[in-house]
Design a protein around this motif. Structure first.
Motif, PDB file in Angstrom:
ATOM      1  N   ARG A  87       0.927  -1.241   0.134  1.00 17.22           N
ATOM      2  CA  ARG A  87      -0.030  -0.069  -0.027  1.00 17.22           C
ATOM      3  C   ARG A  87       0.807   1.119   0.110  1.00 17.22           C
ATOM      4  O   ARG A  87       1.930   1.318   0.570  1.00 17.22           O
ATOM      5  N   SER A 108      -7.881   6.440  -4.604  1.00 17.81           N
ATOM      6  CA  SER A 108      -7.009   5.208  -4.950  1.00 17.81           C
ATOM      7  C   SER A 108      -8.176   4.332  -5.431  1.00 17.81           C
ATOM      8  O   SER A 108      -9.373   4.147  -5.027  1.00 17.81           O
ATOM      9  N   ASP A 109      -7.861   3.547  -6.401  1.00 11.79           N
ATOM     10  CA  ASP A 109      -8.725   2.401  -7.216  1.00 11.79           C
ATOM     11  C   ASP A 109      -9.864   3.066  -7.604  1.00 11.79           C
ATOM     12  O   ASP A 109     -11.057   2.285  -7.282  1.00 11.79           O
ATOM     13  N   THR A 111     -11.659   5.248  -6.001  1.00 10.34           N
ATOM     14  CA  THR A 111     -12.534   5.582  -4.847  1.00 10.34           C
ATOM     15  C   THR A 111     -11.712   7.107  -4.352  1.00 10.34           C
ATOM     16  O   THR A 111     -10.601   6.995  -4.062  1.00 10.34           O
ATOM     17  N   LEU A 113     -11.032   9.247  -1.374  1.00  8.72           N
ATOM     18  CA  LEU A 113     -10.625   9.141   0.276  1.00  8.72           C
ATOM     19  C   LEU A 113     -10.671  10.377   0.637  1.00  8.72           C
ATOM     20  O   LEU A 113     -11.271  10.430   1.925  1.00  8.72           O
ATOM     21  N   SER A 127      -3.657   4.033   0.781  1.00  2.00           N
ATOM     22  CA  SER A 127      -4.311   3.545  -0.751  1.00  2.00           C
ATOM     23  C   SER A 127      -5.031   2.355  -0.360  1.00  2.00           C
ATOM     24  O   SER A 127      -4.946   1.498   0.563  1.00  2.00           O
ATOM     25  N   ILE A 128      -6.130   1.841  -1.127  1.00  2.00           N
ATOM     26  CA  ILE A 128      -6.900   0.856  -1.041  1.00  2.00           C
ATOM     27  C   ILE A 128      -6.162  -0.302  -1.851  1.00  2.00           C
ATOM     28  O   ILE A 128      -6.109  -1.366  -1.242  1.00  2.00           O
ATOM     29  N   THR A 163      -6.474  -0.203   8.057  1.00  2.60           N
ATOM     30  CA  THR A 163      -6.696  -1.218   6.956  1.00  2.60           C
ATOM     31  C   THR A 163      -8.132  -1.902   7.357  1.00  2.60           C
ATOM     32  O   THR A 163      -8.095  -2.467   8.269  1.00  2.60           O
ATOM     33  N   THR A 164      -9.027  -1.833   6.349  1.00  2.65           N
ATOM     34  CA  THR A 164     -10.368  -2.481   6.404  1.00  2.65           C
ATOM     35  C   THR A 164     -10.132  -3.775   7.019  1.00  2.65           C
ATOM     36  O   THR A 164     -11.026  -4.434   7.700  1.00  2.65           O
ATOM     37  N   THR A 183      -9.469   8.380   7.716  1.00  2.08           N
ATOM     38  CA  THR A 183     -10.326   7.459   7.108  1.00  2.08           C
ATOM     39  C   THR A 183     -11.157   7.066   8.121  1.00  2.08           C
ATOM     40  O   THR A 183     -10.721   6.634   9.114  1.00  2.08           O
TER      41      THR A 183
END
Length: 396
Positions: A87, A108-109, A111, A113, A127-128, A163-164, A183
């Motif tokens: 990441r 990121s990707d 999306t 943020l 970043s995702i 981190t999800t 986030t």
């Protein structure tokens, strides 16, 4: 000719008319040639965008001309890539732009943020996937110093607070310590959405950066009323002690730390709570300033006319805009009010509807927004003045 990888492609075409002898080439297998890599240098730092590779060594990135003012009409893009499976972590050290006109957008990707404008300190974005993109835009007028940041490659498991995947298992544990970032991160009672256990006693401590606040959004809450509780506190002050059924409540820490304690007795259990927390920049104003924009939370906040309890100035024209979360309302408690009757006014409105236009002497009046925004405007003329008003607002 030297190939950049291990292949060379040559294309040759004719126009179908006279043929010449053509050409002859020869080729040899050569050793690797050192090609400059795309890295940021001291001169590139303040460039208007670049492509870079994130490594384990922190690298700087700034807006053009930083720490001097960025130019008008800027439109700069930086694309930062980490290794596969890694990441990109951006540490936004300082940001100062013309609020609501000049923006730093972080995505990121596909999306977004963040899209930030104004003044911020010490925010972290991760970043995702393995790519992070920054875009900085300014209009044609006022400029500020812009932003100063660093980026680094990180392993997903080294930053559990952002981190999800890591938080999926952590969110429903019986307490943890966490760092609030820009986030949004989840937090739930044990076993949520299944019932929490009997005799639970769980504590979560959430900390934001210095000068920042922790904002908790309590999305859904269900416990055995008067027996099982969620207590929310900050700086040794209890903000709430919830029991029963609630939804969509917001709490903001007094300092940079928020503490949640969840307790249940030995009998009936329910689903508990589902919430998120995020780092939040407080509105740097005083209650008696001539207008500001503010976020209404479940914590009562003060608002007064300029100079209160002393007399407000002549020719005042102040506007306060207060916004609650979607689905919530703003409630204004007008504790005391004193103006020159029929000349100096406090006008309260919501969603284009005027709720009140007060002048004279009043006390203990309440007004609730129609939607999630309440606007307050205070006007005085050029003659006599009074003490004005003293009020509080809250989201509910």
């Amino acid at each position: 000719m030297v190939s950049l990888d291990n292949q060379v492609m040559i294309a040759f075409t004719t126009d179908g008319t006279i043929n010449a002898k053509g050409f002859r080439i020869s080729f040899t297998l050569a050793g690797a040639v050192t090609i400059p890599t795309t890295t940021t240098t001291t001169n590139e730092l303040a460039a208007c965008g670049f492509n870079a590779v994130a490594t384990s060594t922190s690298q700087p990135i700034t807006s053009p001309n930083y720490p001097n003012s960025y130019p008008s009409n800027a439109d700069c893009t930086w694309a930062i890539t980490a290794s596969d499976g890694m990441r990109v972590q951006l540490n936004l050290i300082r940001l100062s732009t013309e609020r609501n006109y000049d923006y730093l957008t972080i995505s990121s990707d596909g999306t977004q943020l963040a899209r930030i404008s104004g003044t911020y300190l010490n925010r972290i974005y991760t970043s995702i996937g393995n790519t992070l993109t920054l875009r900085f835009t300014s209009d044609r007028s006022v400029t500020r110093s812009g932003f100063n940041a660093t980026f680094v490659e990180v392993h997903p498991t080294t930053t559990p607070e952002t981190t999800t995947a890591e938080l999926t298992t952590q969110a429903s544990s019986c307490g943890f310590n966490a760092v609030a970032t820009s986030t949004s991160q989840p937090i739930t009672s044990p076993n949520y959405p299944n019932n929490y256990p009997n005799n639970a006693d769980c504590t979560w401590t959430i900390t934001a950066s210095d000068g920042m606040r922790v904002q908790l959004s309590l999305i859904r809450f269900s416990t055995e009323k008067n027996y099982d509780y969620l207590t929310i506190s900050s700086d040794r002050t209890r903000l709430a002690r919830n029991s029963g059924t609630y939804s969509n409540r917001i709490y903001t820490s007094i300092g940079n730390t928020l503490t949640l304690r969840f307790t249940s007795d030995r009998s009936v259990t329910r689903s508990g709570f589902n919430a998120t927390f995020v780092e939040y920049m407080p509105v740097i104003t005083t209650a008696s300033s001539c207008g500001f924009n503010a976020v209404a939370t479940s914590t009562s906040q003060p608002i007064t006319s300029p100079n209160y309890p002393r007399n407000y100035p002549n020719n005042a024209d102040c506007t306060w805009t207060i916004t609650a979360s979607d689905g919530m309302r703003v409630q204004l408690n007008l504790i005391r009010f004193s103006t020159e009757r029929s000349f100096d006014y406090l006008t309260i409105s919501s969603d284009g509807t005027q709720l009140a236009r007060n002048s004279g002497i009043y006390s203990n009046r309440k007004y609730t927004s129609i939607g999630n925004t309440l606007t307050i405007r205070f006007n005085s003329d050029s003659s006599a003045t009074r003490s004005g008003f003293n009020a509080t607002f809250v989201g509910h």
